[in-house]
Motif scaffolding. Structure first.
Motif, short mmCIF file in Angstrom:
data_model
loop_
_atom_site.label_atom_id
_atom_site.label_comp_id
_atom_site.label_asym_id
_atom_site.label_seq_id
_atom_site.Cartn_x
_atom_site.Cartn_y
_atom_site.Cartn_z
N VAL A 27 18.62 10.30 -1.06
CA VAL A 27 18.00 10.28 0.27
C VAL A 27 19.00 10.74 1.32
O VAL A 27 18.70 11.60 2.15
N GLY A 45 6.08 -0.20 -9.54
CA GLY A 45 6.80 0.61 -8.55
C GLY A 45 8.23 0.15 -8.31
O GLY A 45 8.89 -0.40 -9.20
N THR A 78 11.05 5.90 -8.81
CA THR A 78 10.77 7.24 -8.28
C THR A 78 9.29 7.32 -7.93
O THR A 78 8.48 6.50 -8.37
N PRO A 115 6.98 9.68 -8.94
CA PRO A 115 6.06 9.87 -10.07
C PRO A 115 5.81 8.58 -10.85
O PRO A 115 4.68 8.32 -11.29
N ALA A 160 2.77 4.21 -2.73
CA ALA A 160 2.23 5.06 -3.80
C ALA A 160 1.67 4.21 -4.93
O ALA A 160 0.58 4.47 -5.45
N ALA A 161 2.40 3.17 -5.29
CA ALA A 161 1.99 2.34 -6.43
C ALA A 161 0.72 1.57 -6.09
O ALA A 161 -0.27 1.63 -6.82
N ALA A 204 2.68 -10.55 2.90
CA ALA A 204 2.52 -11.72 2.04
C ALA A 204 3.73 -12.59 2.23
O ALA A 204 4.86 -12.10 2.24
N GLY A 256 0.83 -1.21 0.00
CA GLY A 256 0.00 0.00 0.00
C GLY A 256 0.85 1.25 0.00
O GLY A 256 0.60 2.20 0.74
C1 LIG Z 1 13.36 8.73 2.33
C2 LIG Z 1 12.95 8.64 0.90
C3 LIG Z 1 12.88 9.80 0.12
C4 LIG Z 1 12.50 9.73 -1.21
N1 LIG Z 1 12.45 10.89 -1.94
C5 LIG Z 1 12.06 10.83 -3.23
C6 LIG Z 1 11.98 12.02 -4.03
O1 LIG Z 1 12.29 13.12 -3.57
N2 LIG Z 1 11.55 11.92 -5.30
C7 LIG Z 1 11.21 10.72 -5.84
O2 LIG Z 1 10.81 10.67 -7.00
N3 LIG Z 1 11.28 9.57 -5.12
C8 LIG Z 1 11.71 9.60 -3.84
N4 LIG Z 1 11.80 8.43 -3.11
C9 LIG Z 1 11.44 7.16 -3.77
C10 LIG Z 1 9.92 6.93 -3.71
O3 LIG Z 1 9.47 7.16 -2.42
C11 LIG Z 1 9.61 5.52 -4.16
O4 LIG Z 1 10.05 5.38 -5.49
C12 LIG Z 1 8.13 5.21 -4.09
O5 LIG Z 1 7.64 5.44 -2.81
C13 LIG Z 1 7.88 3.77 -4.49
O6 LIG Z 1 6.55 3.42 -4.24
P1 LIG Z 1 6.07 1.88 -4.18
O7 LIG Z 1 4.62 1.94 -3.93
O8 LIG Z 1 6.59 1.16 -5.35
O9 LIG Z 1 6.84 1.25 -2.94
P2 LIG Z 1 6.74 1.59 -1.40
O10 LIG Z 1 6.35 2.98 -1.20
O11 LIG Z 1 8.01 1.09 -0.82
O12 LIG Z 1 5.53 0.70 -0.86
C14 LIG Z 1 5.61 -0.69 -0.72
C15 LIG Z 1 4.70 -1.13 0.41
O13 LIG Z 1 4.61 -2.54 0.37
C16 LIG Z 1 4.73 -3.05 1.69
N5 LIG Z 1 5.27 -4.43 1.59
C17 LIG Z 1 6.51 -4.81 1.24
N6 LIG Z 1 6.61 -6.15 1.23
C18 LIG Z 1 5.40 -6.62 1.56
C19 LIG Z 1 4.87 -7.93 1.72
N7 LIG Z 1 5.60 -9.03 1.50
N8 LIG Z 1 3.58 -8.04 2.09
C20 LIG Z 1 2.82 -6.94 2.30
N9 LIG Z 1 3.26 -5.70 2.16
C21 LIG Z 1 4.54 -5.53 1.81
C22 LIG Z 1 5.63 -2.10 2.39
O14 LIG Z 1 5.41 -2.13 3.77
C23 LIG Z 1 5.24 -0.75 1.76
O15 LIG Z 1 4.22 -0.12 2.48
C24 LIG Z 1 12.19 8.48 -1.78
C25 LIG Z 1 12.25 7.31 -1.00
C26 LIG Z 1 12.62 7.38 0.33
C27 LIG Z 1 12.70 6.12 1.15
#
Ligand SMILES: Cc1cc2nc3c(=O)[nH]c(=O)nc-3n(C[C@H](O)[C@H](O)[C@H](O)COP(=O)(O)OP(=O)(O)OC[C@H]3O[C@@H](n4cnc5c(N)ncnc54)[C@H](O)[C@@H]3O)c2cc1C
Ligand code: SF4
Ligand code: SF4
Lengths: 179, 431
Positions: B157, B278, B295, B297, B15-16, B81, B13
């Motif tokens: 970061v 993501g 990233t 976006p 951003a993606a 999971a 849960g």
């Molecule tokens: C401190 C920080 C600063 C950042 N700053 C920027 C920025 O300025 N600009 C930018 O473009 N990007 C930035 N990023 C990168 C950006 O945040 C990520 O690219 C983006 O959040 C990815 O989203 P996601 O949904 O793919 O993954 P995530 O946001 O990592 O979400 C994945 C979720 O899945 C859950 N999960 C994982 N494994 C399991 C499992 N087995 N079962 C159930 N749930 C699970 C996790 O708990 C998490 O909540 C930053 C990242 C960090 C950490």
């Protein structure tokens, strides 16, 4: 949805729209005389681009699938539910400029002095946008996209020459003269 | 064993995942959707964690979705999971539950990489990886009493976290193993002005070295040893050396190639009913190129597209695969178009202002990467020309020039042509 359209054939590049946008929407004093004395200097939300041969005011097209909305890191960029306009909630903006990078038209302007991103919201809370009001050659007009469907072929042809009709959210500015 | 079956299950849960859930909900309102996440709290801006934990950003601005917001789908929070059984279309969860799915979206993101000294993943008090809200809350509580800080990793970061810490009056040492900060995205020349700027904030930057040992007192960090042998006294160690796709639970799923969870531009894995998005994925383009556009976006765009694609007969491709990233490093705007590629040509132009620098990496006549520092005008159109693979060839020097106008260089010729064409058309009408 009502958008602002600009006509290349009428724009003379006088930049009156820029001046009044900055004054009306960016200054404390709201008059030109007061605005020019303010610090930071008020900034417009649209820019006149081009050179002596041709010029055109460019501002946000409020794209249907707006890349800037996906990009914002903080939720500062949102679409207004009533008007459909894309705008920046200034108190949420952290001035990271990610959205600047994600607007294919280059119409989000960083405003480092005030630490937020500046863009056109089509003066959605006003009767007529400031730029449309003041343009001396009527190069700027407000058009309802929904009404465009019903207009005559002739008018549509004119509309096709309008630079800012397409809101498909991709590519660069459309100046398609066909049709 | 009772198995509850859903039309769509989303793992993660972030951003993606949340954007995927919302898009699927809007597009296929009749479908029963379940979203699971290992974290207790979701719906926050991960990108804002450095500001939050250093006290710059208040908590109420951290969330885009609240636990009691009506979302129209089921959630399991604090539940991970554990295993995927593709033959049965079953997913086993950490709470003992087994759920069935018709479509599955994997959006589990990445997990922080830890340095070799923490290979057993046991961290002493005062050392924290920067990734989740739960940990950020602990950092926030910890920092006021422990203000001598070592930040390990000079990437995006690590660098921005150091800046917020220094601005908050902490004593910060930033440690980077490459010769300059932001090594994966900037050339040495481009990083130089930024590095100077950061050093001027009072941050002690150590390059060409890493931390290979931590000394503790009663399990609390007291000092860190650089690979040069020097000991840095500190009470806090923040780890920002990147993340890696969290794909352990997919080990037996036959969806992993090497270390990668690979998807096509429609975001499907090799199982067309399983999408992945993501930070967890590698996207393979039609040309066979591999991209890891990790990233914010991209996570949002991919999430929306995957949700839209979930029950369509054929998956539409994600609108654009791009790695560009923007940062504002305490007043210096920085646009990263892409890291220095192998064998790409570097074109750049010095600016009279030492704080301004533009550099592109070119392959043939296309821009494939580069960076704009200090002056970012025109960055958006430039980005899209790059993403569309447009040839810029001889125009590259124009884009390198400092510009105050948004996109004069691109539009000028086009506008002139359009105007001539319009006059021509009007004359034609009159004739
Ligand atoms: C401190 C920080 C600063 C950042 N700053 C920027 C920025 O300025 N600009 C930018 O473009 N990007 C930035 N990023 C990168 C950006 O945040 C990520 O690219 C983006 O959040 C990815 O989203 P996601 O949904 O793919 O993954 P995530 O946001 O990592 O979400 C994945 C979720 O899945 C859950 N999960 C994982 N494994 C399991 C499992 N087995 N079962 C159930 N749930 C699970 C996790 O708990 C998490 O909540 C930053 C990242 C960090 C950490
Ligand atoms: S991408 Fe640019 S033109 Fe489109 S809505 Fe956003 S700011 Fe406006
Ligand atoms: S500059 Fe402001 S509006 Fe633009 S992406 Fe950053 S926070 Fe959002």
């Amino acid at each position: 949805m009502k958008v602002i359209v600009a006509r290349v054939d009428r724009c003379t590049g006088c930049r009156t729209c820029e001046l009044y946008c900055a004054t009306e929407r960016g200054s404390e004093g709201r008059t030109l005389l007061q605005a020019v004395q303010e610090t930071p200097v008020p900034q417009p939300r649209l820019r006149v681009e081009g050179g002596p041969d041709a010029s055109l005011p460019v501002q946000c097209r409020h794209c249907v699938e707006a890349p800037c909305l996906d990009a914002c890191l903080t939720g500062a960029l949102v679409r207004d539910e009533t008007h459909g306009m894309v705008h920046v909630k200034e108190d949420r903006c952290i001035a990271c400029w990610t959205c600047v990078m994600f607007c294919p038209y280059g119409v989000i302007f960083p405003w480092p002095d005030r630490k937020f991103a500046l863009k056109c919201d089509r003066c959605m809370h006003m009767e007529t946008p400031a730029c449309v009001d003041v343009c001396p050659t009527r190069a700027l007009e407000v058009i309802d996209l929904a009404e465009l469907d019903g207009v005559s072929a002739e008018k549509r042809k004119a509309a096709a020459t309008l630079a800012i009709a397409a809101t498909d959210g991709e590519g660069v500015v459309h100046l398609d003269l066909a049709g | 064993m009772t198995v509850t079956t859903y039309d769509l299950v989303i793992v993660g849960g972030g951003a993606a995942g949340l954007n995927a859930a919302a898009a699927a909900r809007a597009r296929f309102p009749g479908k029963r959707v379940l979203l699971i996440d290992g974290e207790e709290e979701i719906g926050y801006y991960r990108t804002l964690l450095p500001m939050f934990m250093t006290g710059v950003m208040p908590e109420e601005k951290l969330f885009f979705q609240r636990p009691d917001d009506p979302v129209g789908y089921e959630t399991r929070l604090g539940v991970r999971a554990l295993a995927l059984d593709r033959e049965q279309n079953h997913l086993s969860l950490g709470n003992g539950e087994v759920v069935g799915y018709e479509r599955l979206i994997l959006a589990q993101g990445g997990r922080p990489i830890l340095p070799p000294m923490f290979a057993d993943r046991r961290l002493p008090a005062g050392s924290f990886p920067v990734r989740s809200l739960a940990v950020a809350r602990r950092i926030k509580d910890w920092l006021p009493e422990h203000r001598r800080i070592v930040v390990l990793g000079g990437g995006l970061v690590g660098s921005k976290t150091s800046v917020f810490l220094a601005m908050g009056g902490c004593q910060v040492t930033l440690v980077e193993k490459e010769p300059h900060i932001l090594p994966t995205v900037l050339s040495e020349r481009t990083a130089a002005p930024l590095q100077r700027h950061i050093a001027n904030l009072g941050i002690d930057i150590r390059v060409n070295t890493t931390i290979d040992e931590i000394e503790t007192d009663g399990n609390k960090v007291t000092r860190a040893r650089l690979s040069t042998g020097e000991w840095l006294p500190c009470e806090t160690l923040l780890i920002g050396i990147g993340g890696t796709p969290d794909i352990g639970f997919l080990a037996d799923s036959d969806l992993i190639d090497g270390e990668e969870l690979v998807v096509n531009p429609g975001l499907q894995t090799r199982d067309p009913n399983i999408f992945a998005i993501g930070d967890a994925v590698t996207i393979e383009t039609a040309e066979g190129e591999h991209h890891q556009p990790w990233t914010w976006p991209q996570a949002v765009s991919q999430g929306k597209r995957a949700g839209d694609n979930a029950f369509r007969p054929s998956a539409a491709p994600v609108p654009r695969v791009t790695r560009v990233n923007a940062q504002n490093i305490s007043g210096i705007p920085l646009m990263i178009l892409g890291g220095p590629g192998v064998g790409s040509e570097v074109v750049s132009r010095p600016d009279p202002d030492p704080g301004v620098w533009r550099e592109f990496f070119m392959e043939a006549d296309r821009i494939v990467g580069g960076a704009l520092v200090g002056d970012i005008a025109g960055a958006g159109p430039l980005h899209f020309r790059m993403a569309n693979g447009e040839a810029v060839g001889g125009e590259a020097p124009q884009h390198l020039q400092r510009r105050t106008r948004a996109f004069a260089a691109e539009s000028w010729g086009r506008l002139a042509r359009a105007r001539r064409a319009r006059r021509f058309a009007m004359e034609g009408e009159r004739a």
